[in-house]
Design a protein around this motif. Structure first.
Motif, mmCIF file in Angstrom:
data_model
loop_
_atom_site.group_PDB
_atom_site.id
_atom_site.type_symbol
_atom_site.label_atom_id
_atom_site.label_comp_id
_atom_site.label_asym_id
_atom_site.label_seq_id
_atom_site.Cartn_x
_atom_site.Cartn_y
_atom_site.Cartn_z
ATOM 1 N N UNK A 194 -0.784 -4.458 3.515
ATOM 2 C CA UNK A 194 0.700 -4.768 3.952
ATOM 3 C C UNK A 194 0.798 -6.082 4.715
ATOM 4 N N UNK A 195 0.212 -6.496 5.511
ATOM 5 C CA UNK A 195 0.555 -7.325 6.512
ATOM 6 C C UNK A 195 0.900 -8.702 5.880
ATOM 7 N N UNK A 196 -0.239 -9.152 4.910
ATOM 8 C CA UNK A 196 0.025 -10.562 4.209
ATOM 9 C C UNK A 196 0.025 -10.177 2.634
ATOM 10 N N UNK A 197 0.440 -8.950 2.360
ATOM 11 C CA UNK A 197 0.863 -8.513 1.058
ATOM 12 C C UNK A 197 1.443 -9.771 0.000
ATOM 13 N N UNK A 229 4.069 5.026 4.038
ATOM 14 C CA UNK A 229 5.081 4.431 4.066
ATOM 15 C C UNK A 229 4.749 2.722 3.858
ATOM 16 N N UNK A 230 3.543 2.383 4.287
ATOM 17 C CA UNK A 230 3.269 1.084 4.374
ATOM 18 C C UNK A 230 2.484 0.613 2.996
ATOM 19 N N UNK A 235 1.795 -2.898 -0.260
ATOM 20 C CA UNK A 235 2.146 -4.267 -0.718
ATOM 21 C C UNK A 235 3.508 -4.027 -1.382
ATOM 22 N N UNK A 236 3.990 -3.063 -1.962
ATOM 23 C CA UNK A 236 5.150 -2.806 -2.437
ATOM 24 C C UNK A 236 6.428 -2.751 -1.640
ATOM 25 N N UNK A 237 6.196 -2.958 -0.321
ATOM 26 C CA UNK A 237 7.169 -2.974 0.785
ATOM 27 C C UNK A 237 7.117 -1.636 1.616
ATOM 28 N N UNK A 238 7.617 -1.696 2.726
ATOM 29 C CA UNK A 238 7.694 -0.628 3.694
ATOM 30 C C UNK A 238 8.874 0.324 3.149
#
Lengths: 343, 420
Positions: free
Chosen positions: A308-311, A40-41, A43-46
């Motif tokens: 995803x942290x600093x996508x 679910x994680x 760069x496209x969002x959670x």
């Protein structure tokens, strides 16, 4: 009440089987949970993307692809760490220490810098594997010469560390003299990433990893006996030399496959075996499958964080394994090391 | 006659550059309790490793229960012979039951899992050695005696026909040693398991063994009953020290006691010995003479000689001379005074050249004054003087009553004889 008796009772530090069972259930329950969260994680969002749309489908495909890469690579690294630590009876042993990863990395670097794109996809795993085997053989021979026939653990680790640093120096040299394009792909590859490789390579790697894991699981009771030393293993009816050589070979296949798939991802091979041993004890019959599952899950989760942290910027996953895994490992080390290695 | 459990026929064995066992032959019969004794470094452990085929014999044949060890598969060997090493340790935190389980590993073949019967055997081994209550404890945290019992349980789990113990009990305290020995005795008597115990405790071994094998310098020098092997002159020669054997008045077992209590009777002899040494030949002499209670002087020594260093460290009065220079008049006088003051002179295995020939002349002057002189034998090979001057000097000394000695042990007997 006699205080001394109470103290003596508290000193009992053996393993509690019921607690271990609870930990095992918690662990096995957490694995699908963590894998699910990782899906679910991105760069496209959670959140889980809408698979009715084309974009959603693509995102799910991408994420499952990386999940698969992570599982294979993580399991391979962790299991090879388990094997090397068992064979060398040393908590510091891992594919990097024995020069196996360094050799595979050197082979891969040469092949990336020298080859065309096609050559890279088909030849990389092969070159990585062959150079890993060559490196291990060199390390083994050097160590054997030094200690008169049977390589001692110390000479193996020492020559491994030295050969490893020779390999990385050569990589540095090649990188510094490389053209800008080659430089980029080598650096990116060296940092490590779970970007899916070609389907063929994934398939081949998966087979190699699964077969090697099976092989290690088969010899896992023997690894227990080997922890009492080569001589004692011999007395108990094992062919210790054959066991050591086949273990080294299986560990090398795993490490080389991992390196060729995802580059140089550090830490997993060192800390996952330690954490698993601290949680579930050093019995290799349990440790090998648990460390494989744990290593795969750990790497998948680190990758999910990395992307995803600093996508949209993606952090190299090796950075996350060290930053996230390091402190966790230190806590385990401090609290539960007694359950893994004798302190 | 019972069958042979272990048979060495003309076995030579050792390591790459060092042959340790030389043409060793002996047999251990099934059901025997045998002690293998001998000084440190005589090859006991090598013998044991060769029996377990950890070392391949360089020559000769090793048979386990009538079969050549070279043709026994390693897994099968584990069911014939179990070896308990001096100490086992694992770097990993295994529990006691996990350690004992390793004893079954040889029998699993390619099977991965242990069968219920394996588990039963492990359980039995743990009960027999009284470690069942420790099963979930960490092996590394047990006491030495408990660890050794666990090691024994692991080896028992192999269900071997013979057990060899490599000084496995010598570092245990008396209580734990008795405990482990009792288990071994029970195994031997009740289950008929052959036991070979490598041991340094001759008295203890004498009380439990059917037979002794005495080793020295890579060969078996004597095999037989405790009475036959524990023979004072033989033991004293092999162990190179004064040993006494007597019978315990209550149990009838033989007791071997070492040099220390003989020493007690001989302390402070008040006898002075002047030692003529050099080139490191004097160190052991100084040590032994001091231990045995003699007053020791030495000289003339080269200032940089290792004997000079040893003499300084041991506070042995010595006369030193600068290296590469002839001995000065003053130093000759000083040494002559020492020789005058001593009761007898001992000449070590020092080589003689023109520089230190003066020392032999001083020995000659001692004979002149009616003192005893003890010369180490074989002077001819160490004589580097022109015209073999040292050799002819020595011949003269021997004619005039000097005595030759060979081993330090013999010298000590001579010196004490001189005393009485």
């Amino acid at each position: 009440m006699d205080n001394r008796a109470v103290c003596a009772d508290n000193r009992f530090t053996g393993r509690s089987r019921s607690k271990e069972r609870v930990r095992l259930l918690l662990f096995l329950g957490a694995v699908p949970l963590v894998l699910g969260i990782s899906l679910m994680l991105g760069p496209a969002g959670a959140g889980f993307p809408d698979i009715t749309t084309e974009a959603g489908k693509a995102i799910v495909m991408l994420r499952t692809g990386r999940l698969f890469m992570g599982l294979i690579t993580g399991a391979a690294l962790a299991a090879s760490g388990v094997v090397f630590q068992a064979l060398l009876r040393n908590p510091l042993a891992e594919p990097y220490v024995l020069g196996v990863s360094g050799g595979a990395g050197l082979g891969a670097t040469i092949s990336i810098l020298a080859g065309s794109g096609l050559f890279v996809t088909l030849g990389l795993p092969l070159v990585a594997f062959v150079s890993a085997i060559i490196t291990l053989t060199a390390v083994y021979l050097i160590a054997s010469q030094g200690s008169g026939g049977q390589p001692s653990v110390y000479s193996l680790i020492l020559s491994g560390v030295i050969v490893s640093s020779i390999c990385s120096s050569i990589i540095m040299f090649l990188v510094s003299t490389a053209g800008i394009e080659g430089l980029h792909s080598v650096i990116w590859w060296m940092l490590g990433s779970l970007q899916p490789v070609s389907g063929g390579q994934q398939f081949l790697s998966a087979i190699l990893v699964v077969v090697s894991l099976g092989g290690i699981w088969l010899i896992s009771p023997r690894l227990n006996a080997l922890s009492l030393g080569r001589e004692m293993a011999h007395y108990q009816g094992l062919n210790a030399d054959l066991l050591i050589v086949s273990g080294l070979l299986l560990g090398t296949i795993l490490a080389a496959t991992a390196v060729s798939l995802s580059g140089m991802i550090g830490f997993v091979g060192l800390i996952v075996p330690h954490v698993m041993r601290a949680m579930f004890g050093p019995d290799h019959r349990k440790l090998v499958p648990l460390a494989s599952i744990g290593g795969g899950t750990f790497l998948v989760f680190c990758d999910a964080i990395a992307r995803s942290v600093i996508a949209p910027i993606e952090i190299p996953v090796g950075v996350i394994t060290a930053i996230a895994g390091g402190p966790f490992f230190l806590i385990i080390l401090q609290r539960r090391m007694k359950q893994a290695w004798i302190s | 006659m019972t069958a042979e459990a272990l048979k060495f026929s003309g076995v030579s064995s050792g390591y790459k550059h060092r042959k340790v066992l030389d043409n060793v032959s002996f047999t251990v019969r099934e059901g025997e309790f045998v002690s293998l004794i001998g000084p440190n470094g005589c090859g006991k452990s090598t013998l044991l490793k060769t029996a377990a085929s950890l070392l391949k014999p360089l020559g000769g044949k090793v048979e386990l229960f009538g079969r050549d060890v070279r043709h026994i598969r390693s897994s099968e060997r584990a069911s014939l012979l179990g070896v308990v090493p001096q100490k086992i340790d694992s770097p990993m935190a295994f529990t006691v039951s996990e350690i004992v389980m390793n004893g079954r590993i040889g029998s699993t073949g390619i099977r991965w899992a242990f069968t219920p019967s394996d588990l039963d055997i492990v359980e039995r081994a743990m009960i027999y050695t009284d470690v069942a209550s420790l099963r979930d404890r960490y092996f590394s945290e047990l006491s030495g005696g408990e660890q050794q019992r666990v090691a024994l349980a692991m080896v028992l789990a192999q269900e071997p026909g013979m057990i060899m113990l490599d000084e496995s009990i010598s570092h245990l305290d008396i209580n734990h040693r008795q405990e482990v020995l009792q288990i071994l005795l029970n195994l031997n008597r009740e289950k008929g398991i052959t036991v070979v115990l490598v041991s340094h405790d001759l008295t203890l071994s004498a009380s439990i063994s059917d037979r002794f094998l005495l080793m020295d310098a890579g060969s078996i020098v004597k095999a037989g009953t405790p009475q036959e092997v524990l023979e004072p002159t033989l033991l004293s020669r092999v162990y190179n020290c004064d040993l006494r054997v007597r019978q315990d008045p209550f149990t009838g077992f033989l007791q071997v006691s070492g040099a220390l209590d003989t020493l007690r009777g001989r302390r402070r002899l008040g006898r002075a010995v002047h030692v003529i040494a050099g080139g490191g030949s004097g160190v052991e002499l100084y040590r032994r003479l001091l231990i045995e209670g003699f007053e020791v002087t030495t000289g003339v020594l080269n200032h940089l000689d290792s004997d000079a260093e040893a003499a300084r460290a041991l506070h042995v009065p010595a006369v030193h001379e600068q290296p590469f220079s002839p001995v000065s008049e003053a130093n000759i006088e000083k040494t002559a005074a020492m020789v005058d003051a001593c009761d007898c002179v001992v000449v070590s295995r020092v080589p003689f050249g023109s520089g230190n020939l003066i020392n032999l002349r001083l020995a000659e002057s001692a004979i002149d004054k009616g003192k005893k002189v003890f010369l180490s034998s074989g002077i001819a090979e160490r004589d580097y003087t022109e015209g073999k001057a040292a050799n002819s000097l020595v011949k003269g000394l021997l004619e005039r009553g000097a005595v030759e000695w060979d081993a330090i042990q013999d010298l000590m007997l001579l010196l004490h004889g001189n005393n009485e």
